[in-house]
Design an enzyme around this catalytic site. Sequence first.
Site, PDB file in Angstrom:
ATOM      1  CG  ASP A   1      11.234  -6.807   0.995  1.00  0.00           C
ATOM      2  OD1 ASP A   1      10.250  -7.565   0.972  1.00  0.00           O
ATOM      3  OD2 ASP A   1      11.578  -6.173   2.000  1.00  0.00           O
TER       4      ASP A   1
ATOM      5  CE1 TYR B   1       7.490  -4.790   6.144  1.00  0.00           C
ATOM      6  CE2 TYR B   1       9.710  -4.711   7.069  1.00  0.00           C
ATOM      7  CZ  TYR B   1       8.791  -5.286   6.219  1.00  0.00           C
ATOM      8  OH  TYR B   1       9.163  -6.353   5.436  1.00  0.00           O
TER       9      TYR B   1
ATOM     10  CG  HIS C   1      10.065 -11.488  -1.958  1.00  0.00           C
ATOM     11  ND1 HIS C   1       9.478 -10.335  -2.431  1.00  0.00           N
ATOM     12  CD2 HIS C   1      10.681 -11.136  -0.799  1.00  0.00           C
ATOM     13  CE1 HIS C   1       9.707  -9.337  -1.591  1.00  0.00           C
ATOM     14  NE2 HIS C   1      10.441  -9.790  -0.589  1.00  0.00           N
TER      15      HIS C   1
END
Length: 386
Positions: A177, A307, A361
Amino acid sequence: MQIVPFEIAIPDHAVDDLRHRVRATRWAPVTPSPAWQQGADGAWLRELAAYWADHFDWRAAERKLNQQPQFIADVDGQRVHFVYRRGEGIAPYPLVITHGWPGSFFEFHALLDQLCDPAAFGADSADAFDVVVPSLPGFAFSPAAARPGTSAFQVADLWVSLMRGLGYERFGAQGGDLGAGVSIALAARHPYAVAGIHLNFLPGTYEPAIGAAQQSLTSAEEKFLRDRNDWVALEGGYAHMHSTKPQTVAASLNDSPVGLAAWIGEKFRAWSDCDGEIERVFSKDELLTNISLYWHTQSIGSSMQMYWENRLQPMRFTDGQRVAPPVGFAHFPKELSHPPRSWLERTFDVTQWTDMPSGGHFAAMEKPDLLAAEIRRFFRPLRQHA
């Protein structure tokens, strides 16, 4: 660099306030759609909330978290929380592991045991690691970045300073990630310090140089890009919100624990190898320990900041640009995206690629034994250069 021991100690009034807020939830009306089709399922969320309010034992979770040695360091003006476990072996190899969103340092508790004391799991003690697990700026007990512009590249600079402050001039890095982005940035910006990186995810902002002609793409790469675009369109709304209007959604999630649980819990179900049954992989206690870390530290808004920053500083490589340290990649079948090896090899020297038999994930939580074995195998030939 100043380093001080740290122990989690959430005040009683904060724990009581959380329970009160959960019990006082104003529930959203149910829509006539199948369970999970439009996001977090209402029945599942009510069950999780009832457990959170009446059965979840934060103090037990806190004691478990505090079993890992934790510290706070002032790194180039940024306070960084980190777990630091010494390996059980002759010459443990230094390794920094970086988490992502919606995870935390808690993701790696089972993996740490496997990496730091491999002999306890039937592996070779010569494969032991000294493991450092920092909390990203704005996550858990690491305060939000002190200044704008702290993308994966700037976090990589912080990690080099942190590792140097711990006495490691050369080390390995691992991540998935957001942590995969930080690990790539470490290798790209600090090849003198990073001997190699192991990844179990490829960041969406990574773009290799493909030349002027799109015909240079292989059929596998073309399919990967189509699939990635389809995923972004149907599943990437959270990331678009994080990277464009993070403070709008943060105002809601920081005020509603059940809203926070929906935002995070839905991802643990959708992104893991659970076949739609989340508790086949994660217990309620595990889910709520991670969600409670976000709640008690009020870090959901600041956790979205990377982000925003990564959108402004994407990982785009130019023609002829190569990343020198070798790369290992563990491809888990229920991961969010499935890049072909050639896509990575346009930029990286991929020396180990493994198609994993199961897992998704959150590999460190889902399959810590499989991931640990891959990490040990990748770094084994690099130890002599540490």
